[in-house]
Scaffold this active site. Structure first.
Site, PDB file in Angstrom:
ATOM      1  N   ASN A  11       0.988  -1.566   0.138  1.00 43.00           N
ATOM      2  CA  ASN A  11       0.175  -0.371  -0.016  1.00 43.00           C
ATOM      3  C   ASN A  11       0.962   1.100  -0.165  1.00 43.00           C
ATOM      4  O   ASN A  11       1.731   1.248   0.878  1.00 43.00           O
ATOM      5  CB  ASN A  11      -0.706   0.242   1.184  1.00 43.00           C
ATOM      6  CG  ASN A  11      -0.938   0.781   1.308  1.00 43.00           C
ATOM      7  OD1 ASN A  11      -1.683   1.998   0.569  1.00 43.00           O
ATOM      8  ND2 ASN A  11      -2.332   1.373   2.682  1.00 43.00           N
ATOM      9  N   LYS A  13       0.368   4.170  -0.224  1.00 46.26           N
ATOM     10  CA  LYS A  13      -0.674   5.023  -0.255  1.00 46.26           C
ATOM     11  C   LYS A  13      -0.223   6.261  -0.413  1.00 46.26           C
ATOM     12  O   LYS A  13      -0.499   6.135  -1.929  1.00 46.26           O
ATOM     13  CB  LYS A  13       0.159   5.995   1.622  1.00 46.26           C
ATOM     14  CG  LYS A  13       0.149   4.596   2.580  1.00 46.26           C
ATOM     15  CD  LYS A  13       0.603   4.561   4.166  1.00 46.26           C
ATOM     16  CE  LYS A  13       0.266   3.257   4.747  1.00 46.26           C
ATOM     17  NZ  LYS A  13       0.260   3.633   6.410  1.00 46.26           N
ATOM     18  N   HIS A  97      -9.095   1.064   4.929  1.00 50.68           N
ATOM     19  CA  HIS A  97      -8.096   1.173   5.395  1.00 50.68           C
ATOM     20  C   HIS A  97      -8.637   2.211   7.146  1.00 50.68           C
ATOM     21  O   HIS A  97      -9.375   2.773   7.209  1.00 50.68           O
ATOM     22  CB  HIS A  97      -6.936   2.196   5.004  1.00 50.68           C
ATOM     23  CG  HIS A  97      -5.441   1.782   5.382  1.00 50.68           C
ATOM     24  ND1 HIS A  97      -5.645   2.456   6.264  1.00 50.68           N
ATOM     25  CD2 HIS A  97      -4.805   1.065   5.062  1.00 50.68           C
ATOM     26  CE1 HIS A  97      -4.106   2.378   6.726  1.00 50.68           C
ATOM     27  NE2 HIS A  97      -3.276   1.970   5.787  1.00 50.68           N
ATOM     28  N   GLU A  99      -6.384   4.706   8.332  1.00 49.42           N
ATOM     29  CA  GLU A  99      -6.281   5.916   8.029  1.00 49.42           C
ATOM     30  C   GLU A  99      -7.648   7.175   7.878  1.00 49.42           C
ATOM     31  O   GLU A  99      -8.045   7.940   7.336  1.00 49.42           O
ATOM     32  CB  GLU A  99      -5.296   5.935   7.334  1.00 49.42           C
ATOM     33  CG  GLU A  99      -3.588   5.788   7.879  1.00 49.42           C
ATOM     34  CD  GLU A  99      -3.184   5.401   7.118  1.00 49.42           C
ATOM     35  OE1 GLU A  99      -2.982   5.372   5.571  1.00 49.42           O
ATOM     36  OE2 GLU A  99      -1.385   5.063   7.413  1.00 49.42           O
ATOM     37  N   GLU A 167      -5.785  -5.300  10.414  1.00 52.06           N
ATOM     38  CA  GLU A 167      -4.116  -4.254  10.814  1.00 52.06           C
ATOM     39  C   GLU A 167      -4.278  -3.031  12.332  1.00 52.06           C
ATOM     40  O   GLU A 167      -4.878  -2.512  11.833  1.00 52.06           O
ATOM     41  CB  GLU A 167      -4.293  -3.128   9.824  1.00 52.06           C
ATOM     42  CG  GLU A 167      -3.769  -3.715   8.079  1.00 52.06           C
ATOM     43  CD  GLU A 167      -3.320  -2.493   7.122  1.00 52.06           C
ATOM     44  OE1 GLU A 167      -2.786  -3.063   6.908  1.00 52.06           O
ATOM     45  OE2 GLU A 167      -3.784  -1.599   7.042  1.00 52.06           O
ATOM     46  N   GLY A 173       2.292   1.906  11.050  1.00 47.67           N
ATOM     47  CA  GLY A 173       3.919   3.212  10.193  1.00 47.67           C
ATOM     48  C   GLY A 173       4.534   3.099  12.422  1.00 47.67           C
ATOM     49  O   GLY A 173       5.503   4.336  12.163  1.00 47.67           O
ATOM     50  N   SER A 210       3.771  -2.485  10.436  1.00 46.85           N
ATOM     51  CA  SER A 210       4.893  -2.518  10.394  1.00 46.85           C
ATOM     52  C   SER A 210       5.830  -4.034  10.421  1.00 46.85           C
ATOM     53  O   SER A 210       6.357  -4.495  10.586  1.00 46.85           O
ATOM     54  CB  SER A 210       5.197  -2.087  11.852  1.00 46.85           C
ATOM     55  OG  SER A 210       4.977  -1.062  11.696  1.00 46.85           O
TER      56      SER A 210
HETATM   57  C1  PEP Z   1      -0.627   0.010   6.386  1.00 47.43           C
HETATM   58  O1  PEP Z   1      -0.944   1.086   6.177  1.00 47.43           O
HETATM   59  O2  PEP Z   1      -1.359  -0.740   5.772  1.00 47.43           O
HETATM   60  C2  PEP Z   1       0.682   0.039   6.692  1.00 47.43           C
HETATM   61  C3  PEP Z   1       0.704  -1.690   7.188  1.00 47.43           C
HETATM   62  O3  PEP Z   1       1.086   0.691   6.801  1.00 47.43           O
HETATM   63  P1  PEP Z   1       3.094  -0.323   7.799  1.00 47.43           P
HETATM   64  O4  PEP Z   1       3.013  -1.539   7.380  1.00 47.43           O
HETATM   65  O5  PEP Z   1       3.712   1.602   7.594  1.00 47.43           O
HETATM   66  O6  PEP Z   1       2.733   0.223   9.091  1.00 47.43           O
END
Ligand code: PEP
Length: 247
Positions: A11, A13, A97, A99, A167, A173, A210
């Site tokens: 992803n 983003k 997601h 976010e 998630e 992040g 992460s």
């Molecule tokens: C995500 O945005 O779906 C995600 C898992 O981000 P990150 O791997 O950077 O934690």
């Protein structure tokens, strides 16, 4: 001996200009030289989807969007429909997601409507769920996530291709990840909630938050983890490929 096909999805983003598609090209080249048994996808910003689809055509790298509007078209300034993503060359789309849930106030009902839109357009949705740290600390993680699963998966998903991504919001992040026991427990609960909602559903359940080249093998080896959704580490081909090859 490899046990099963994993689904590894990146992803990007709100990152990436045309020049950054060189990273996606590098993934394509590497997978052509040394194929993997895993499914691989990259979810680009909407502006890059058509270019990415052109450059990845004929490769095993599937192209995805990161969100879509529930409507096919209309007076929704700034939004992108599932049909638009499909026409641009996407085959996957992320829905719900964290976010978007947190930053744009998307509810489970909104997410379910987007999932229906994805199916209508012929896209495979990746439906994200996950608890906040406050919810986990309060001992409510399983309850929160299973409610999200029930509310975000429309009945029309029955028999259709889709994935769920667990998630934890506090792992996205941050460099923090849940323990393997916490991941296994949650994936089992999501599987059960999915079966209760849709019948004998066998959709892959991905872990996200992460994931990096160092922890990917351990996370992909957890019971019930069918793949990973990768944010930051999907931006660089070398890191992403290391994760793709870890499963
Ligand atoms: C995500 O945005 O779906 C995600 C898992 O981000 P990150 O791997 O950077 O934690």
């Amino acid at each position: 001996m490899k046990q099963s096909v994993k689904m590894i999805v990146g992803n990007w983003k709100m990152n990436g200009l045309a020049a950054d598609l060189a990273q996606a090209e590098a993934v394509r080249v590497s997978l052509a030289e040394a194929p993997t048994g895993n499914r691989v996808g990259l979810c680009f910003p909407a502006t890059l989807i058509a270019q990415a689809a052109g450059r990845l055509k004929g490769s095993p790298v599937e192209v995805g969007g990161q969100d879509c509007h529930a409507a096919a078209s209309g007076a929704y300034t700034g939004s992108v429909s599932a049909e638009m993503l499909k026409e641009a060359g996407a085959s996957l789309v992320i829905a719900g997601h964290s976010e978007r849930r947190a930053g744009f106030g998307e509810t489970d009902a909104d997410v379910a409507a987007k999932v229906k839109a994805a199916l209508r357009a012929g896209l495979e949705p990746i439906v994200c769920v996950g608890e906040t740290l406050e919810q986990r600390d309060a001992g409510r993680a399983l309850e929160v996530v299973t409610l999200q699963v029930a509310g975000s998966l429309p009945e029309s998903l029955s028999g259709r291709a889709f994935a769920v991504a667990y998630e934890p919001v506090w792992a996205i992040g941050t460099g923090r990840t849940p323990t393997v026991e916490q991941v296994a427990e949650m994936h089992a609960a999501i599987r059960q909630a999915q079966v209760e909602r849709l019948g004998a559903a066998r959709a892959p359940i991905l872990y996200g938050g992460s994931v990096n080249p160092k922890n990917a093998a351990e996370l992909l080896g957890v019971d019930g983890v069918d793949g990973v959704l990768v944010g930051g580490a999907s931006l660089k081909a070398d890191d992403f490929l290391a994760i793709v090859r870890a499963g």
